[in-house]
Design a protein around this motif. Structure first.
Motif, PDB file in Angstrom:
ATOM      1  N   ASN A 304      -5.536  -0.122   2.754  1.00 21.18           N
ATOM      2  CA  ASN A 304      -4.696  -0.957   2.368  1.00 21.18           C
ATOM      3  C   ASN A 304      -3.003  -0.273   2.435  1.00 21.18           C
ATOM      4  O   ASN A 304      -3.072   0.931   2.193  1.00 21.18           O
ATOM      5  CB  ASN A 304      -4.837  -1.395   0.902  1.00 21.18           C
ATOM      6  N   ARG A 305      -2.165  -0.991   2.785  1.00 21.29           N
ATOM      7  CA  ARG A 305      -0.688  -0.443   2.707  1.00 21.29           C
ATOM      8  C   ARG A 305       0.075  -1.805   1.887  1.00 21.29           C
ATOM      9  O   ARG A 305      -0.317  -3.001   1.809  1.00 21.29           O
ATOM     10  CB  ARG A 305      -0.286  -0.817   4.209  1.00 21.29           C
ATOM     11  N   TYR A 306       0.759  -1.363   0.864  1.00 23.78           N
ATOM     12  CA  TYR A 306       1.465  -2.038   0.006  1.00 23.78           C
ATOM     13  C   TYR A 306       3.121  -1.878   0.286  1.00 23.78           C
ATOM     14  O   TYR A 306       3.471  -0.817   0.524  1.00 23.78           O
ATOM     15  CB  TYR A 306       1.250  -1.858  -1.495  1.00 23.78           C
ATOM     16  N   GLU A 323       4.447  -7.024  -0.182  1.00 19.56           N
ATOM     17  CA  GLU A 323       3.767  -7.132   1.033  1.00 19.56           C
ATOM     18  C   GLU A 323       2.265  -6.630   0.667  1.00 19.56           C
ATOM     19  O   GLU A 323       2.248  -5.436   0.307  1.00 19.56           O
ATOM     20  CB  GLU A 323       4.267  -6.643   2.358  1.00 19.56           C
ATOM     21  N   TRP A 324       1.027  -6.968   1.126  1.00 19.40           N
ATOM     22  CA  TRP A 324      -0.407  -6.501   1.317  1.00 19.40           C
ATOM     23  C   TRP A 324      -0.770  -6.522   2.525  1.00 19.40           C
ATOM     24  O   TRP A 324      -1.129  -7.689   3.035  1.00 19.40           O
ATOM     25  CB  TRP A 324      -1.131  -6.797  -0.288  1.00 19.40           C
ATOM     26  N   TYR A 325      -1.205  -5.489   3.254  1.00 17.34           N
ATOM     27  CA  TYR A 325      -1.622  -5.533   4.460  1.00 17.34           C
ATOM     28  C   TYR A 325      -2.937  -4.656   4.332  1.00 17.34           C
ATOM     29  O   TYR A 325      -3.058  -3.355   4.207  1.00 17.34           O
ATOM     30  CB  TYR A 325      -0.626  -4.633   5.438  1.00 17.34           C
ATOM     31  N   ASN A 326      -4.138  -5.377   4.781  1.00 19.84           N
ATOM     32  CA  ASN A 326      -5.356  -4.743   4.810  1.00 19.84           C
ATOM     33  C   ASN A 326      -5.573  -4.501   6.262  1.00 19.84           C
ATOM     34  O   ASN A 326      -5.853  -5.451   7.053  1.00 19.84           O
ATOM     35  CB  ASN A 326      -6.247  -5.642   4.082  1.00 19.84           C
ATOM     36  N   HIS A 327      -5.628  -3.063   6.890  1.00 18.69           N
ATOM     37  CA  HIS A 327      -5.957  -2.868   8.251  1.00 18.69           C
ATOM     38  C   HIS A 327      -7.385  -3.119   8.371  1.00 18.69           C
ATOM     39  O   HIS A 327      -7.546  -3.321   9.738  1.00 18.69           O
ATOM     40  CB  HIS A 327      -5.581  -1.314   8.298  1.00 18.69           C
ATOM     41  N   GLN A 335      -8.129  -8.175  10.378  1.00 25.71           N
ATOM     42  CA  GLN A 335      -7.084  -7.686   9.434  1.00 25.71           C
ATOM     43  C   GLN A 335      -6.169  -8.708   8.659  1.00 25.71           C
ATOM     44  O   GLN A 335      -6.501  -9.808   9.191  1.00 25.71           O
ATOM     45  CB  GLN A 335      -6.267  -6.812  10.461  1.00 25.71           C
ATOM     46  N   ASP A 337      -2.601  -9.890   6.685  1.00 25.95           N
ATOM     47  CA  ASP A 337      -1.378  -9.499   5.991  1.00 25.95           C
ATOM     48  C   ASP A 337      -0.821 -10.586   5.167  1.00 25.95           C
ATOM     49  O   ASP A 337      -0.493 -11.761   5.751  1.00 25.95           O
ATOM     50  CB  ASP A 337      -0.496  -9.362   7.288  1.00 25.95           C
ATOM     51  N   GLN A 339       2.315 -11.743   2.679  1.00 30.73           N
ATOM     52  CA  GLN A 339       3.641 -11.494   2.516  1.00 30.73           C
ATOM     53  C   GLN A 339       4.338 -12.733   1.567  1.00 30.73           C
ATOM     54  O   GLN A 339       3.965 -13.873   1.581  1.00 30.73           O
ATOM     55  CB  GLN A 339       4.678 -11.508   3.824  1.00 30.73           C
ATOM     56  N   GLY A 351       0.325 -15.838   5.157  1.00 30.00           N
ATOM     57  CA  GLY A 351      -0.508 -14.836   5.540  1.00 30.00           C
ATOM     58  C   GLY A 351      -1.003 -14.786   6.892  1.00 30.00           C
ATOM     59  O   GLY A 351      -0.895 -15.879   7.354  1.00 30.00           O
TER      60      GLY A 351
END
Length: 611
Positions: A304-306, A323-327, A335, A337, A339, A351
């Protein structure tokens, strides 16, 4: 003139002194100190005298050579170093010139010129010494024959034969050492890439006949055994193996090479699924047919990236972002994303769900859903949209085929409206650029086409297309020219049944500076901007770099949005700006004035990369 001085004082004997002797000793010591001081003065004046004989005013002039040869000769003679060193005497200059012919010959030989005629002369005028070096490079050494023998069973391979045939020197060419060396390296590199991991030159020979001005090249290339990928084993329990094979792109039986292994590893890491990708192999374990087993060990990357941020743009006003991005949603590499960006004038929440087909950075299917609210001038819009697209991405561009549905409610002035369209379309982008963050040279072109039919979930039948382009050219070392243009057109049964999202407007940070966001376009009877069928905008900007981090710019923008293509009423804006160069892009602060609608000034503030 060289002068040197050496003084050595030693006192090996110790003795006792009386008071009288002590007094004499003090006087004697004073005399010695005075003598040393006088000696120092003599040294100083001697050094000054040495400088008086230095050559302080001189220059070199090399004639008879084209730029590339002249630069090599100048470098071999160390002329730059000579001219910028403080102290050079006539003796040192004579020494440099006496060795010059040999150095010049050595500098010209790599370019194929072995018998130059060299003349050196000096002239003086008003205390200035000019050294003239005239060089007649003579006739070059020409390649008489090129014989490349391939040794080994792999020589039957058509690709090897093609590599050999592409050697850059041919009979009749000037024998250039650099081209020859590059050709040998390319032969080995391309042979390795084809799987011949033990290829080497059994013989490398160039026979130069200076009398006949010819060179004969002989190379014996032993290619050895050709190696192939054997069984490829993936040690990874969190991504399906079939996805990994699609990402790496290599299969059992493909030619084995270090370049292929590097490409596989880079492709895996670029997906951001993995933290590390270790590739292991051993040529000694290859079977008799050259099949090399390979093991790739993968570890999990961050899932995860925030992101959270604040910003400001004159088109959007103050804005925030979350933003939350799940790779890596699952073993299939999907994936997600999400926002959310609230702002004063334009807010959205949405999304993107990505399904990789091969490498997710190259080929994918995306599903998008978005809510968007925008208000500008006397227009308010609220829309729900969804789209499914196939995206094919490459280093220099991408193309997408999509199907988009838009349902939009809007208010323009005091009039409310609602419109919906189902629009299939395509978007193609191509770019050539040396650096996407800050380009010295770059060109991009983007074209997009879409349409809809009122019999298929659309309120009107329409076709719409647009083309935009941007160019950046650096000149005079610190200057850049930045040009941008965009044109668009719409054909529709009932144009104003289209939602404002699909109408054309001009004005704002990315259009005609000096005018507000979407403030240029056809108006209704009350003066409200309602958007147009056609669009034409262009911009020309000159940027001057002041330092590594700061620059200034002057620009002229023009554009219009209209319903009459044969009667374009262009609006113009001009101004100047300040640039701050950061590692992630440029911060642009512009002050622009309208040239058509009175003396109106506007500040524009943007942040982003060049391409």
């Amino acid at each position: 003139m060289n002068r040197s001085f050496c003084c050595d004082y030693s006192h090996p004997i110790m003795f006792l002194v009386t008071a009288k002797q002590k007094k004499r000793s003090i006087i004697s010591r004073g005399m010695r100190i005075l003598a040393l001081a006088l000696l120092g003065v003599v040294c100083i004046f001697s050094v000054t005298g040495y400088g008086a004989e230095d050559i302080k005013n001189f220059s070199f002039n090399i004639q008879g050579l084209e730029d590339s040869l002249q630069q090599n000769v100048s470098a071999s003679l160390s002329l730059q170093e000579f001219q910028y060193t403080e102290h050079y005497t006539p003796e040192l200059l004579d020494n440099l010139l006496s060795n010059a012919p040999d150095k010049i010959r050595n500098a010209l030989q790599p370019f194929g010129y072995y018998s130059p005629k060299i003349s050196i002369s000096q002239s003086q005028q008003n205390g200035h010494t000019t050294v003239l070096i005239h060089i007649d490079k003579g006739e070059p050494i020409l390649v008489q024959s090129v014989v490349i023998d391939c040794i080994g069973k792999g020589c039957e391979n058509q690709r090897i034969q093609k590599v050999v045939s592409q050697f850059p020197l041919r009979s009749g060419d000037i024998f250039n050492h650099q081209v020859y060396s590059r050709g040998k390296q390319q032969l080995i590199t391309k042979t390795l890439d084809l799987g011949f991991q033990k290829a080497f030159f059994e013989k490398k020979q160039v026979a130069v006949n200076e009398g006949n001005k010819t060179a004969d090249i002989t190379l014996h290339l032993d290619v050895g055994l050709q190696y192939y990928f054997g069984a490829i084993t993936y040690k990874c329990g969190f991504i399906k193996e079939r996805i990994l094979k699609r990402i790496t792109g290599y299969r059992q039986g493909d030619p084995f090479s270090p370049r292929a292994l590097t490409t596989m590893r880079q492709a895996l890491l670029a997906t951001e699924y993995f933290d590390t990708a270790e590739v292991e192999y051993d040529l000694s374990k290859a079977d008799q047919d050259g099949n090399v087993p390979v093991t790739i060990t993968l570890t999990r990357g961050k899932r995860n990236r925030y992101g959270i941020g604040m910003g400001y743009g004159t088109d959007t006003g103050i804005r925030g972002s979350l933003e939350w991005y799940n790779h890596r949603l699952n073993k299939y590499g999907h994936q997600l994303d999400l926002q959310w960006q609230p702002s004063e004038r334009k807010s959205y929440f949405g999304g993107i769900y990505t399904i990789p087909i091969s490498d997710p950075n190259k080929e994918r299917v995306t599903v998008l859903g978005k809510w968007e609210n925008e208000n500008y001038d006397n227009t308010d819009t609220e829309s729900l949209s969804t789209a499914v697209s196939y995206d094919h991405l490459r280093k220099n561009g991408e193309y997408s085929i999509y199907l988009r549905y838009i349902d939009e409610d809007y208010t323009i002035g005091g009039e409310d409206g609602q419109s919906a369209v189902l629009a299939p379309g395509a978007k193609i982008s191509w770019r050539w650029v040396d650096n996407r963050i800050k380009a010295n040279q770059g060109l991009s072109v983007t074209a997009e086409f879409c349409g809809g039919n009122k019999n298929f979930l659309s309120d009107t039948t329409f076709i719409q297309g647009s083309v935009s382009s941007k160019i950046i050219l650096r000149f005079l070392d610190r200057y850049r020219f930045i040009g941008f243009g965009k044109a668009g057109a719409t054909i529709a049964d009932t144009f104003y049944d289209l939602p404002p999202t699909l109408r054309f407007y001009a004005g704002g940070d990315q259009s005609v500076r000096g005018y507000g966001y979407k403030r240029i376009g056809p108006e209704d009877s009350e003066g409200n901007i309602i958007g147009g069928k056609y669009l034409l905008t262009y911009s020309a900007e000159i940027e001057r770099q002041l330092s590594d981090t700061w620059g200034v710019a002057m620009f002229l923008d023009s554009g219009t949005a209209t319903n009459e293509w044969d009667h374009l009423e262009m609006k113009h804006g001009a101004g100047a700006g300040l640039r701050w160069y950061a590692s992630f892009g440029q911060l642009r602060f512009d002050v622009a004035r309208t040239l058509d609608d009175g003396n109106n000034w506007r500040v524009h503030f943007t942040l982003g990369a060049d391409f």
